[in-house]
Design a protein around this motif. Structure first.
Motif, PDB file in Angstrom:
ATOM      1  N   ALA A 172      82.250  57.261 -15.698  1.00 36.72           N
ATOM      2  CA  ALA A 172      80.825  58.450 -15.218  1.00 36.72           C
ATOM      3  C   ALA A 172      81.258  58.785 -14.217  1.00 36.72           C
ATOM      4  O   ALA A 172      81.637  59.819 -13.275  1.00 36.72           O
ATOM      5  CB  ALA A 172      79.964  58.815 -15.642  1.00 36.72           C
ATOM      6  N   MET A 187      71.814  55.224 -16.267  1.00 31.54           N
ATOM      7  CA  MET A 187      72.351  56.322 -16.255  1.00 31.54           C
ATOM      8  C   MET A 187      72.439  57.418 -17.799  1.00 31.54           C
ATOM      9  O   MET A 187      72.325  58.173 -17.923  1.00 31.54           O
ATOM     10  CB  MET A 187      73.892  56.180 -15.563  1.00 31.54           C
ATOM     11  N   ALA A 238      78.738  65.355 -21.334  1.00 31.60           N
ATOM     12  CA  ALA A 238      78.015  65.415 -20.190  1.00 31.60           C
ATOM     13  C   ALA A 238      77.405  67.025 -20.306  1.00 31.60           C
ATOM     14  O   ALA A 238      77.656  68.014 -20.970  1.00 31.60           O
ATOM     15  CB  ALA A 238      78.805  65.875 -18.538  1.00 31.60           C
ATOM     16  N   CYS A 239      76.060  67.117 -19.903  1.00 30.95           N
ATOM     17  CA  CYS A 239      75.177  68.398 -19.321  1.00 30.95           C
ATOM     18  C   CYS A 239      75.866  69.142 -18.377  1.00 30.95           C
ATOM     19  O   CYS A 239      76.443  68.828 -17.619  1.00 30.95           O
ATOM     20  CB  CYS A 239      74.140  67.890 -19.083  1.00 30.95           C
ATOM     21  N   GLU A 282      70.495  56.468 -20.080  1.00 29.37           N
ATOM     22  CA  GLU A 282      68.589  55.966 -20.611  1.00 29.37           C
ATOM     23  C   GLU A 282      68.236  57.228 -21.431  1.00 29.37           C
ATOM     24  O   GLU A 282      68.123  57.065 -22.272  1.00 29.37           O
ATOM     25  CB  GLU A 282      67.524  55.885 -19.223  1.00 29.37           C
ATOM     26  N   ASP A 283      68.775  58.266 -21.732  1.00 30.95           N
ATOM     27  CA  ASP A 283      68.362  60.044 -21.922  1.00 30.95           C
ATOM     28  C   ASP A 283      68.885  60.172 -22.404  1.00 30.95           C
ATOM     29  O   ASP A 283      69.507  61.015 -23.278  1.00 30.95           O
ATOM     30  CB  ASP A 283      67.640  60.475 -20.518  1.00 30.95           C
ATOM     31  N   THR A 284      70.086  59.462 -22.341  1.00 28.15           N
ATOM     32  CA  THR A 284      71.479  59.881 -23.986  1.00 28.15           C
ATOM     33  C   THR A 284      71.028  59.971 -25.477  1.00 28.15           C
ATOM     34  O   THR A 284      70.625  59.379 -25.702  1.00 28.15           O
ATOM     35  CB  THR A 284      72.484  59.279 -23.687  1.00 28.15           C
ATOM     36  N   THR A 343      77.486  62.877 -13.909  1.00 27.94           N
ATOM     37  CA  THR A 343      75.954  62.236 -13.315  1.00 27.94           C
ATOM     38  C   THR A 343      74.706  62.255 -14.737  1.00 27.94           C
ATOM     39  O   THR A 343      73.838  62.091 -14.476  1.00 27.94           O
ATOM     40  CB  THR A 343      75.248  63.344 -11.686  1.00 27.94           C
ATOM     41  N   ASN A 344      75.640  63.415 -15.398  1.00 27.28           N
ATOM     42  CA  ASN A 344      74.045  63.061 -16.228  1.00 27.28           C
ATOM     43  C   ASN A 344      74.907  63.552 -17.271  1.00 27.28           C
ATOM     44  O   ASN A 344      76.011  64.562 -17.799  1.00 27.28           O
ATOM     45  CB  ASN A 344      74.132  64.522 -16.385  1.00 27.28           C
ATOM     46  N   ILE A 345      75.464  62.508 -18.784  1.00 30.54           N
ATOM     47  CA  ILE A 345      75.440  62.546 -20.084  1.00 30.54           C
ATOM     48  C   ILE A 345      74.845  62.572 -20.759  1.00 30.54           C
ATOM     49  O   ILE A 345      73.373  62.772 -20.600  1.00 30.54           O
ATOM     50  CB  ILE A 345      76.302  60.929 -20.093  1.00 30.54           C
ATOM     51  N   GLU A 346      74.900  63.718 -21.554  1.00 32.32           N
ATOM     52  CA  GLU A 346      73.821  64.048 -23.303  1.00 32.32           C
ATOM     53  C   GLU A 346      74.262  63.269 -23.961  1.00 32.32           C
ATOM     54  O   GLU A 346      72.911  63.017 -24.352  1.00 32.32           O
ATOM     55  CB  GLU A 346      73.838  65.646 -23.276  1.00 32.32           C
ATOM     56  N   GLU A 393      79.371  54.036 -17.905  1.00 35.18           N
ATOM     57  CA  GLU A 393      79.238  54.589 -16.591  1.00 35.18           C
ATOM     58  C   GLU A 393      80.032  54.001 -15.772  1.00 35.18           C
ATOM     59  O   GLU A 393      80.303  54.806 -14.616  1.00 35.18           O
ATOM     60  CB  GLU A 393      78.464  53.200 -16.469  1.00 35.18           C
TER      61      GLU A 393
END
Length: 113
Positions: free
Chosen positions: A18, A56, A112-113, A58-60, A24-27, A15
């Motif tokens: 990042a 941030m 990252a996405c 949580e959805d990785t 802002t968005n990690i895959e 985090e």
């Protein structure tokens, strides 16, 4: 299980990285864990959802690469898998090898996405 504390620390480090780099968005988060590391990959996978909840990440997706426990024979310089060969050189039967890998625990990649 100390893995939860270790993974929470990894999440905080990712985090911080990042934020500092405008991500802002990690895959995917890729970790490398050595076969001899004190961190057990299966336990890391099990506690990962708890460690990332509300962060941030949580959805990785977590990907773990297990690195082999490689050793170098001090007698003949052969590199071999120490676990597979029980720390005995398969070339010359020498014992007391120098460990060259297998204790790692590191963040390899942040996708990252």
């Amino acid at each position: 299980m100390h893995e939860l504390g270790v993974v929470i620390k990894v999440v905080k480090n990712v985090e911080d990285f990042a934020r500092k780099n405008g991500v802002t968005n990690i895959e995917t988060l890729v970790l490398q864990i050595g076969a001899l590391a004190s961190v057990i990959p299966r336990f890391v996978e099990n506690c990962y959802p708890m460690a990332v909840k509300g962060t941030m990440l949580e959805d990785t997706r977590l990907k773990i690469e297990v690195l082999p426990a490689n050793a170098r024979c001090r007698a003949c310089e052969t590199v071999f898998n120490a676990l597979k060969h029980k720390s005995v050189c398969p070339h010359c039967s020498g014992g007391n090898p120098e460990m060259i890998s297998g204790n790692e625990f590191m963040i390899k990649e942040i996708v990252a996405c």
